[in-house]
Design a protein around this motif. Structure first.
Motif, PDB file in Angstrom:
ATOM      1  N   HIS A 190     -37.557  10.258 -30.767  1.00 38.11           N
ATOM      2  CA  HIS A 190     -37.137  10.780 -29.450  1.00 38.11           C
ATOM      3  C   HIS A 190     -35.759  10.271 -29.031  1.00 38.11           C
ATOM      4  O   HIS A 190     -35.558   9.835 -27.901  1.00 38.11           O
ATOM      5  N   LEU A 191     -34.835  10.275 -29.961  1.00 33.34           N
ATOM      6  CA  LEU A 191     -33.466   9.849 -29.637  1.00 33.34           C
ATOM      7  C   LEU A 191     -32.587  11.065 -29.374  1.00 33.34           C
ATOM      8  O   LEU A 191     -32.775  12.119 -29.980  1.00 33.34           O
ATOM      9  N   TYR A 192     -31.629  10.877 -28.500  1.00 32.88           N
ATOM     10  CA  TYR A 192     -30.582  11.891 -28.350  1.00 32.88           C
ATOM     11  C   TYR A 192     -29.558  11.700 -29.460  1.00 32.88           C
ATOM     12  O   TYR A 192     -29.492  10.646 -30.103  1.00 32.88           O
ATOM     13  N   ILE A 193     -28.735  12.740 -29.640  1.00 31.29           N
ATOM     14  CA  ILE A 193     -27.666  12.666 -30.643  1.00 31.29           C
ATOM     15  C   ILE A 193     -26.362  13.019 -29.952  1.00 31.29           C
ATOM     16  O   ILE A 193     -26.224  14.110 -29.391  1.00 31.29           O
ATOM     17  N   ILE A 194     -25.441  12.063 -29.972  1.00 29.54           N
ATOM     18  CA  ILE A 194     -24.104  12.352 -29.453  1.00 29.54           C
ATOM     19  C   ILE A 194     -23.233  12.528 -30.695  1.00 29.54           C
ATOM     20  O   ILE A 194     -23.000  11.577 -31.437  1.00 29.54           O
ATOM     21  N   SER A 195     -22.811  13.757 -30.933  1.00 29.80           N
ATOM     22  CA  SER A 195     -22.100  14.033 -32.180  1.00 29.80           C
ATOM     23  C   SER A 195     -20.627  14.301 -31.881  1.00 29.80           C
ATOM     24  O   SER A 195     -20.293  15.222 -31.144  1.00 29.80           O
ATOM     25  N   ASP A 196     -19.776  13.457 -32.439  1.00 37.72           N
ATOM     26  CA  ASP A 196     -18.333  13.599 -32.233  1.00 37.72           C
ATOM     27  C   ASP A 196     -17.774  14.352 -33.441  1.00 37.72           C
ATOM     28  O   ASP A 196     -17.628  13.793 -34.527  1.00 37.72           O
TER      29      ASP A 196
END
Ligand SMILES: Cc1ncc(COP(=O)(O)O)c(C=O)c1O
Length: 387
Positions: A190-196
Protein backbone atom coordinates in the motif's frame (compact mmCIF):
# COMPACT_ATOMS: atom_id res chain seq x y z
CA UNK A 1 20.51 18.42 -38.99
CA UNK A 2 20.87 20.87 -36.14
CA UNK A 3 24.45 21.92 -35.45
CA UNK A 4 25.13 20.77 -31.90
CA UNK A 5 28.87 21.26 -32.45
CA UNK A 6 28.51 25.03 -32.28
CA UNK A 7 30.05 26.46 -29.11
CA UNK A 8 27.89 29.11 -27.50
CA UNK A 9 29.38 31.51 -24.98
CA UNK A 10 27.43 31.10 -21.77
CA UNK A 11 29.80 32.91 -19.44
CA UNK A 12 28.48 36.24 -18.29
CA UNK A 13 24.81 35.22 -18.56
CA UNK A 14 24.25 34.56 -14.83
CA UNK A 15 24.49 30.94 -15.79
CA UNK A 16 24.80 28.63 -12.80
CA UNK A 17 26.90 26.12 -14.72
CA UNK A 18 29.44 28.50 -16.27
CA UNK A 19 29.32 31.51 -13.95
CA UNK A 20 29.73 29.67 -10.64
CA UNK A 21 32.64 31.07 -8.64
CA UNK A 22 34.72 27.90 -8.95
CA UNK A 23 34.40 27.84 -12.75
CA UNK A 24 37.42 29.98 -13.54
CA UNK A 25 38.46 30.69 -17.14
CA UNK A 26 40.49 27.48 -17.30
CA UNK A 27 37.70 25.24 -16.05
CA UNK A 28 35.33 23.25 -18.26
CA UNK A 29 31.99 22.98 -16.42
CA UNK A 30 30.48 19.49 -16.71
CA UNK A 31 28.44 19.50 -13.56
CA UNK A 32 24.83 20.71 -13.09
CA UNK A 33 22.34 19.04 -15.48
CA UNK A 34 21.65 21.51 -18.23
CA UNK A 35 22.94 21.55 -21.79
CA UNK A 36 25.27 23.92 -23.61
CA UNK A 37 23.05 23.74 -26.71
CA UNK A 38 20.64 26.42 -27.86
CA UNK A 39 16.98 25.47 -27.79
CA UNK A 40 15.05 24.18 -30.81
CA UNK A 41 14.10 26.79 -33.45
CA UNK A 42 10.34 26.52 -32.76
CA UNK A 43 10.92 27.28 -29.08
CA UNK A 44 13.08 30.29 -29.93
CA UNK A 45 10.45 31.55 -32.34
CA UNK A 46 7.61 31.15 -29.82
CA UNK A 47 9.65 32.99 -27.21
CA UNK A 48 10.55 35.80 -29.61
CA UNK A 49 6.90 36.24 -30.51
CA UNK A 50 5.91 36.31 -26.87
CA UNK A 51 8.64 38.83 -26.07
CA UNK A 52 7.63 41.01 -29.03
CA UNK A 53 4.16 41.29 -27.53
CA UNK A 54 5.74 43.26 -24.73
CA UNK A 55 3.24 42.71 -21.91
CA UNK A 56 3.98 40.18 -19.18
CA UNK A 57 1.14 40.32 -16.68
CA UNK A 58 -0.47 37.34 -14.91
CA UNK A 59 -0.99 34.32 -17.13
CA UNK A 60 -3.03 31.16 -17.20
CA UNK A 61 -2.47 28.03 -19.27
CA UNK A 62 -4.81 27.57 -22.22
CA UNK A 63 -6.45 24.36 -23.45
CA UNK A 64 -3.73 24.14 -26.06
CA UNK A 65 -1.13 23.63 -23.33
CA UNK A 66 -3.00 20.58 -22.05
CA UNK A 67 -3.74 19.29 -25.57
CA UNK A 68 -0.06 19.56 -26.53
CA UNK A 69 0.98 17.70 -23.37
CA UNK A 70 -1.54 14.87 -23.82
CA UNK A 71 -0.75 14.59 -27.49
CA UNK A 72 3.01 14.43 -26.87
CA UNK A 73 2.62 11.75 -24.24
CA UNK A 74 0.47 9.69 -26.61
CA UNK A 75 2.61 10.23 -29.72
CA UNK A 76 6.05 10.02 -28.21
CA UNK A 77 5.46 7.61 -25.35
CA UNK A 78 2.22 5.79 -26.16
CA UNK A 79 1.13 7.01 -22.73
CA UNK A 80 -2.46 8.00 -22.05
CA UNK A 81 -3.02 11.18 -20.01
CA UNK A 82 -6.28 13.06 -19.51
CA UNK A 83 -6.58 16.79 -19.13
CA UNK A 84 -7.94 16.63 -15.57
CA UNK A 85 -4.94 14.55 -14.48
CA UNK A 86 -2.46 17.31 -15.33
CA UNK A 87 -1.30 19.69 -12.62
CA UNK A 88 1.18 22.37 -13.65
CA UNK A 89 4.05 22.96 -11.23
CA UNK A 90 6.91 25.40 -11.77
CA UNK A 91 9.44 22.68 -11.20
CA UNK A 92 9.66 19.02 -10.42
CA UNK A 93 11.45 19.13 -7.07
CA UNK A 94 8.88 21.55 -5.65
CA UNK A 95 6.12 19.24 -6.90
CA UNK A 96 7.76 16.24 -5.24
CA UNK A 97 8.03 18.10 -1.94
CA UNK A 98 4.32 18.97 -2.14
CA UNK A 99 3.30 15.41 -3.07
CA UNK A 100 5.25 14.13 -0.05
CA UNK A 101 3.26 16.39 2.24
CA UNK A 102 -0.19 15.30 1.12
CA UNK A 103 0.43 11.58 1.58
CA UNK A 104 2.28 11.56 4.88
CA UNK A 105 2.76 12.96 8.34
CA UNK A 106 5.90 14.31 9.98
CA UNK A 107 8.35 11.47 10.57
CA UNK A 108 6.91 9.15 7.93
CA UNK A 109 9.36 7.31 5.71
CA UNK A 110 10.15 7.51 1.99
CA UNK A 111 12.32 5.00 0.18
CA UNK A 112 14.82 6.01 -2.48
CA UNK A 113 17.15 3.85 -4.54
CA UNK A 114 20.63 5.15 -3.98
CA UNK A 115 22.85 6.69 -5.20
CA UNK A 116 20.19 9.10 -6.46
CA UNK A 117 19.57 12.75 -7.35
CA UNK A 118 20.47 14.74 -4.18
CA UNK A 119 17.35 16.92 -3.95
CA UNK A 120 15.26 13.77 -3.30
CA UNK A 121 16.93 13.66 0.11
CA UNK A 122 16.23 17.32 0.68
CA UNK A 123 12.60 17.16 -0.45
CA UNK A 124 12.03 14.40 2.12
CA UNK A 125 14.09 15.89 4.94
CA UNK A 126 13.05 19.51 4.49
CA UNK A 127 9.41 18.51 4.89
CA UNK A 128 10.19 16.72 8.17
CA UNK A 129 10.00 13.20 6.75
CA UNK A 130 12.60 10.44 6.94
CA UNK A 131 14.80 9.19 4.13
CA UNK A 132 15.20 5.44 3.88
CA UNK A 133 17.92 4.40 1.49
CA UNK A 134 17.81 1.18 -0.44
CA UNK A 135 21.20 0.77 -2.03
CA UNK A 136 21.24 -0.49 -5.57
CA UNK A 137 23.44 -3.33 -6.77
CA UNK A 138 26.40 -2.21 -8.84
CA UNK A 139 28.07 -4.65 -11.21
CA UNK A 140 30.88 -2.88 -13.05
CA UNK A 141 28.83 0.27 -13.28
CA UNK A 142 25.53 -1.41 -14.22
CA UNK A 143 23.04 -0.71 -11.46
CA UNK A 144 19.93 -2.66 -10.56
CA UNK A 145 17.40 -2.29 -7.79
CA UNK A 146 18.01 -4.65 -4.89
CA UNK A 147 14.42 -5.80 -4.56
CA UNK A 148 15.00 -7.86 -1.40
CA UNK A 149 16.65 -4.91 0.29
CA UNK A 150 13.96 -2.53 -0.95
CA UNK A 151 11.18 -4.68 0.46
CA UNK A 152 13.01 -5.27 3.73
CA UNK A 153 13.16 -1.50 4.29
CA UNK A 154 9.37 -1.09 4.28
CA UNK A 155 7.85 -0.38 7.71
CA UNK A 156 4.47 0.83 8.96
CA UNK A 157 5.74 4.35 8.49
CA UNK A 158 6.71 3.95 4.86
CA UNK A 159 4.43 5.98 2.65
CA UNK A 160 6.01 5.93 -0.78
CA UNK A 161 8.93 5.16 -2.99
CA UNK A 162 10.44 7.98 -4.99
CA UNK A 163 11.52 6.57 -8.31
CA UNK A 164 13.92 8.22 -10.73
CA UNK A 165 13.30 7.02 -14.31
CA UNK A 166 15.59 7.32 -16.23
CA UNK A 167 17.81 7.26 -13.21
CA UNK A 168 20.08 10.16 -12.36
CA UNK A 169 23.01 9.60 -11.86
CA UNK A 170 23.38 5.94 -12.89
CA UNK A 171 21.71 6.29 -16.28
CA UNK A 172 19.37 3.29 -16.11
CA UNK A 173 16.16 3.40 -18.13
CA UNK A 174 14.16 0.99 -16.01
CA UNK A 175 12.85 -2.00 -17.96
CA UNK A 176 9.16 -2.79 -17.87
CA UNK A 177 9.85 -5.96 -15.84
CA UNK A 178 11.82 -3.98 -13.27
CA UNK A 179 9.03 -1.43 -12.97
CA UNK A 180 6.52 -4.25 -12.61
CA UNK A 181 8.47 -5.59 -9.64
CA UNK A 182 8.64 -2.13 -8.04
CA UNK A 183 4.91 -1.67 -8.66
CA UNK A 184 4.01 -5.11 -7.30
CA UNK A 185 5.87 -4.38 -4.05
CA UNK A 186 4.21 -0.97 -3.75
CA UNK A 187 0.74 -2.37 -4.33
CA UNK A 188 1.26 -5.19 -1.84
CA UNK A 189 2.48 -2.77 0.85
CA UNK A 190 0.00 0.00 0.00
CA UNK A 191 2.72 2.48 -0.92
CA UNK A 192 2.35 5.46 -3.17
CA UNK A 193 4.77 5.94 -6.05
CA UNK A 194 6.28 9.31 -6.79
CA UNK A 195 7.88 8.85 -10.19
CA UNK A 196 10.27 11.50 -11.47
CA UNK A 197 10.38 11.04 -15.25
CA UNK A 198 12.06 14.35 -16.04
CA UNK A 199 14.73 12.60 -18.14
CA UNK A 200 12.21 10.48 -20.07
CA UNK A 201 12.90 12.19 -23.41
CA UNK A 202 16.63 11.46 -23.18
CA UNK A 203 16.99 7.82 -24.06
CA UNK A 204 19.53 5.96 -26.18
CA UNK A 205 18.34 4.09 -29.24
CA UNK A 206 18.42 0.58 -27.80
CA UNK A 207 16.19 1.53 -24.90
CA UNK A 208 12.61 2.52 -24.37
CA UNK A 209 11.20 4.53 -21.54
CA UNK A 210 8.16 3.20 -19.68
CA UNK A 211 6.07 5.21 -17.24
CA UNK A 212 5.43 3.08 -14.18
CA UNK A 213 1.82 4.25 -14.01
CA UNK A 214 1.17 2.63 -17.40
CA UNK A 215 1.58 -0.82 -15.85
CA UNK A 216 -1.98 -1.17 -14.60
CA UNK A 217 -4.97 0.80 -13.34
CA UNK A 218 -4.19 -0.34 -9.83
CA UNK A 219 -0.67 1.06 -10.09
CA UNK A 220 -1.80 4.27 -11.79
CA UNK A 221 -4.17 4.95 -8.90
CA UNK A 222 -1.20 5.31 -6.54
CA UNK A 223 1.13 7.29 -8.80
CA UNK A 224 2.32 10.84 -9.12
CA UNK A 225 4.17 11.13 -12.43
CA UNK A 226 6.38 14.17 -12.92
CA UNK A 227 7.46 15.25 -16.40
CA UNK A 228 8.80 18.42 -17.93
CA UNK A 229 10.18 19.60 -21.25
CA UNK A 230 12.92 21.30 -19.22
CA UNK A 231 15.67 18.67 -19.38
CA UNK A 232 15.51 17.52 -22.98
CA UNK A 233 14.66 20.92 -24.41
CA UNK A 234 16.99 22.85 -22.07
CA UNK A 235 14.43 25.08 -20.40
CA UNK A 236 15.24 24.75 -16.69
CA UNK A 237 15.01 28.45 -15.88
CA UNK A 238 11.63 28.92 -17.55
CA UNK A 239 9.89 26.85 -14.87
CA UNK A 240 7.44 24.53 -16.52
CA UNK A 241 6.64 21.01 -15.34
CA UNK A 242 3.60 18.78 -14.99
CA UNK A 243 2.42 16.21 -12.52
CA UNK A 244 -0.03 13.59 -13.84
CA UNK A 245 -2.35 12.19 -11.18
CA UNK A 246 -5.08 9.79 -12.19
CA UNK A 247 -6.50 9.27 -8.68
CA UNK A 248 -9.12 11.95 -8.14
CA UNK A 249 -8.71 12.27 -4.39
CA UNK A 250 -4.92 12.60 -4.63
CA UNK A 251 -5.29 15.04 -7.47
CA UNK A 252 -7.64 17.29 -5.53
CA UNK A 253 -5.32 17.25 -2.54
CA UNK A 254 -2.32 17.96 -4.74
CA UNK A 255 -4.00 20.86 -6.49
CA UNK A 256 -5.06 22.26 -3.14
CA UNK A 257 -1.57 22.16 -1.65
CA UNK A 258 -0.17 23.74 -4.84
CA UNK A 259 -2.62 26.60 -4.44
CA UNK A 260 -1.96 27.02 -0.75
CA UNK A 261 1.77 27.05 -1.45
CA UNK A 262 1.32 29.66 -4.19
CA UNK A 263 2.91 27.24 -6.64
CA UNK A 264 0.36 27.38 -9.44
CA UNK A 265 1.37 30.56 -11.19
CA UNK A 266 3.09 30.11 -14.49
CA UNK A 267 4.86 32.84 -16.41
CA UNK A 268 4.50 34.34 -19.87
CA UNK A 269 6.97 31.86 -21.33
CA UNK A 270 5.80 28.57 -19.80
CA UNK A 271 3.18 27.80 -22.42
CA UNK A 272 5.23 29.23 -25.30
CA UNK A 273 8.12 26.86 -24.64
CA UNK A 274 6.03 23.79 -23.96
CA UNK A 275 4.14 24.29 -27.23
CA UNK A 276 7.37 24.89 -29.14
CA UNK A 277 8.79 21.68 -27.71
CA UNK A 278 5.85 19.29 -27.81
CA UNK A 279 4.11 20.54 -30.95
CA UNK A 280 7.06 21.17 -33.24
CA UNK A 281 10.39 19.87 -31.97
CA UNK A 282 10.19 16.12 -32.14
CA UNK A 283 12.66 15.91 -35.00
CA UNK A 284 15.05 18.23 -33.18
CA UNK A 285 14.80 15.94 -30.15
CA UNK A 286 15.66 12.89 -32.25
CA UNK A 287 18.72 14.72 -33.55
CA UNK A 288 19.67 15.77 -30.04
CA UNK A 289 19.38 12.20 -28.77
CA UNK A 290 21.56 10.97 -31.63
CA UNK A 291 24.18 13.64 -30.87
CA UNK A 292 24.14 12.91 -27.14
CA UNK A 293 24.49 9.20 -27.79
CA UNK A 294 27.48 10.03 -29.99
CA UNK A 295 28.95 11.95 -27.05
CA UNK A 296 28.25 9.10 -24.65
CA UNK A 297 29.85 6.59 -27.03
CA UNK A 298 32.85 8.84 -27.58
CA UNK A 299 33.43 9.47 -23.88
CA UNK A 300 32.79 5.91 -22.72
CA UNK A 301 35.04 4.51 -25.43
CA UNK A 302 37.84 6.95 -24.57
CA UNK A 303 37.57 6.29 -20.85
CA UNK A 304 37.53 2.52 -21.29
CA UNK A 305 40.56 2.57 -23.60
CA UNK A 306 42.66 5.37 -22.13
CA UNK A 307 41.69 5.66 -18.49
CA UNK A 308 41.70 2.16 -17.05
CA UNK A 309 41.52 3.47 -13.49
CA UNK A 310 38.05 4.83 -14.11
CA UNK A 311 35.02 2.57 -14.41
CA UNK A 312 32.09 3.73 -16.49
CA UNK A 313 29.02 2.07 -17.97
CA UNK A 314 27.32 3.63 -20.98
CA UNK A 315 24.13 5.25 -19.68
CA UNK A 316 20.87 4.00 -21.20
CA UNK A 317 19.36 7.46 -20.80
CA UNK A 318 20.25 11.00 -19.64
CA UNK A 319 23.44 12.83 -20.69
CA UNK A 320 25.24 12.05 -17.46
CA UNK A 321 28.23 9.77 -16.91
CA UNK A 322 28.66 8.18 -13.52
CA UNK A 323 32.39 7.70 -13.09
CA UNK A 324 33.75 5.29 -10.53
CA UNK A 325 37.09 6.82 -9.50
CA UNK A 326 37.90 4.52 -6.62
CA UNK A 327 40.88 2.98 -8.41
CA UNK A 328 42.62 6.36 -8.84
CA UNK A 329 44.31 5.92 -5.49
CA UNK A 330 42.99 9.19 -4.10
CA UNK A 331 41.03 9.48 -0.88
CA UNK A 332 37.30 9.99 -1.45
CA UNK A 333 37.33 13.60 -0.34
CA UNK A 334 40.15 14.49 -2.75
CA UNK A 335 38.57 13.22 -5.97
CA UNK A 336 36.35 16.17 -6.71
CA UNK A 337 39.20 18.59 -5.99
CA UNK A 338 41.50 16.61 -8.25
CA UNK A 339 39.06 17.03 -11.14
CA UNK A 340 38.62 20.74 -10.46
CA UNK A 341 42.07 21.93 -9.37
CA UNK A 342 44.31 19.61 -11.41
CA UNK A 343 42.23 18.63 -14.42
CA UNK A 344 40.22 21.88 -14.61
CA UNK A 345 36.94 20.01 -14.96
CA UNK A 346 33.96 20.86 -12.77
CA UNK A 347 31.95 17.72 -12.08
CA UNK A 348 29.42 16.84 -9.38
CA UNK A 349 30.90 15.12 -6.38
CA UNK A 350 29.39 11.67 -5.98
CA UNK A 351 28.32 12.38 -2.39
CA UNK A 352 25.70 14.81 -3.74
CA UNK A 353 23.87 11.55 -4.57
CA UNK A 354 24.29 10.03 -1.11
CA UNK A 355 26.90 8.01 0.77
CA UNK A 356 26.91 5.46 -2.04
CA UNK A 357 28.43 8.13 -4.25
CA UNK A 358 31.70 8.24 -2.31
CA UNK A 359 34.57 7.76 -4.75
CA UNK A 360 32.41 8.71 -7.75
CA UNK A 361 31.80 11.85 -9.78
CA UNK A 362 29.04 12.70 -12.25
CA UNK A 363 30.05 14.22 -15.58
CA UNK A 364 27.59 16.01 -17.87
CA UNK A 365 28.35 15.48 -21.57
CA UNK A 366 25.60 17.68 -23.06
CA UNK A 367 28.08 19.95 -24.78
CA UNK A 368 29.87 20.08 -28.15
CA UNK A 369 31.90 16.92 -28.73
CA UNK A 370 35.12 18.89 -29.25
CA UNK A 371 34.89 20.13 -25.65
CA UNK A 372 34.58 16.56 -24.39
CA UNK A 373 37.60 15.51 -26.42
CA UNK A 374 39.71 18.34 -24.98
CA UNK A 375 38.53 17.70 -21.45
CA UNK A 376 39.17 13.97 -21.54
CA UNK A 377 42.67 14.60 -22.85
CA UNK A 378 43.33 16.88 -19.90
CA UNK A 379 41.95 14.25 -17.58
CA UNK A 380 44.24 11.61 -19.06
CA UNK A 381 47.34 13.81 -18.66
CA UNK A 382 46.57 14.50 -15.02
CA UNK A 383 45.71 10.90 -14.21
CA UNK A 384 49.01 9.78 -15.73
CA UNK A 385 50.83 12.21 -13.44
CA UNK A 386 49.29 10.41 -10.46
CA UNK A 387 51.50 7.48 -11.46
C1 LIG B 1 15.93 13.50 -11.64
C2 LIG B 1 15.77 14.98 -11.60
N1 LIG B 1 14.65 15.51 -11.10
C3 LIG B 1 14.46 16.84 -11.04
C4 LIG B 1 15.43 17.71 -11.50
C5 LIG B 1 15.21 19.17 -11.38
O1 LIG B 1 14.02 19.53 -11.89
P1 LIG B 1 13.39 20.93 -11.56
O2 LIG B 1 14.42 21.96 -11.91
O3 LIG B 1 12.18 20.97 -12.43
O4 LIG B 1 13.06 20.91 -10.11
C6 LIG B 1 16.61 17.20 -12.04
C7 LIG B 1 17.65 18.11 -12.52
O5 LIG B 1 18.75 17.75 -12.77
C8 LIG B 1 16.78 15.81 -12.09
O6 LIG B 1 17.89 15.27 -12.61
Amino acid sequence: MHNFDRKIERRGSNCVKWDAEFVTDKVMPMWIADMDFEVAPAIQRNLQERVAHGVFGYQFLSDRYYEATMDWMRRRHDFHVEKEWIAYVPNVVLGIALAIQIISELGDEFIIHTPVYGPFYRAIQDTGRTVVESRMKNENGYYTIDFEDFESKITEKTKAVILCNPHNPVGRVWKKEELERVAEICVRHHLYIISDDIHSELVTKEHKHTFISSISEEVAERCFTFTSPSKAFNLASIHVANCFIQNQELREKFKEICEKSHATENNAFSEAVLLGAYEESEEWLDELNAYIEGNLDYAVDYIQKELPNLTVYKPEGTYLLWLDCRKLGLSDDKIHDFFLAECHIAVNDGTFFGEEGKGFVRMNVACPRASIAETLKQLKEEIEKLG
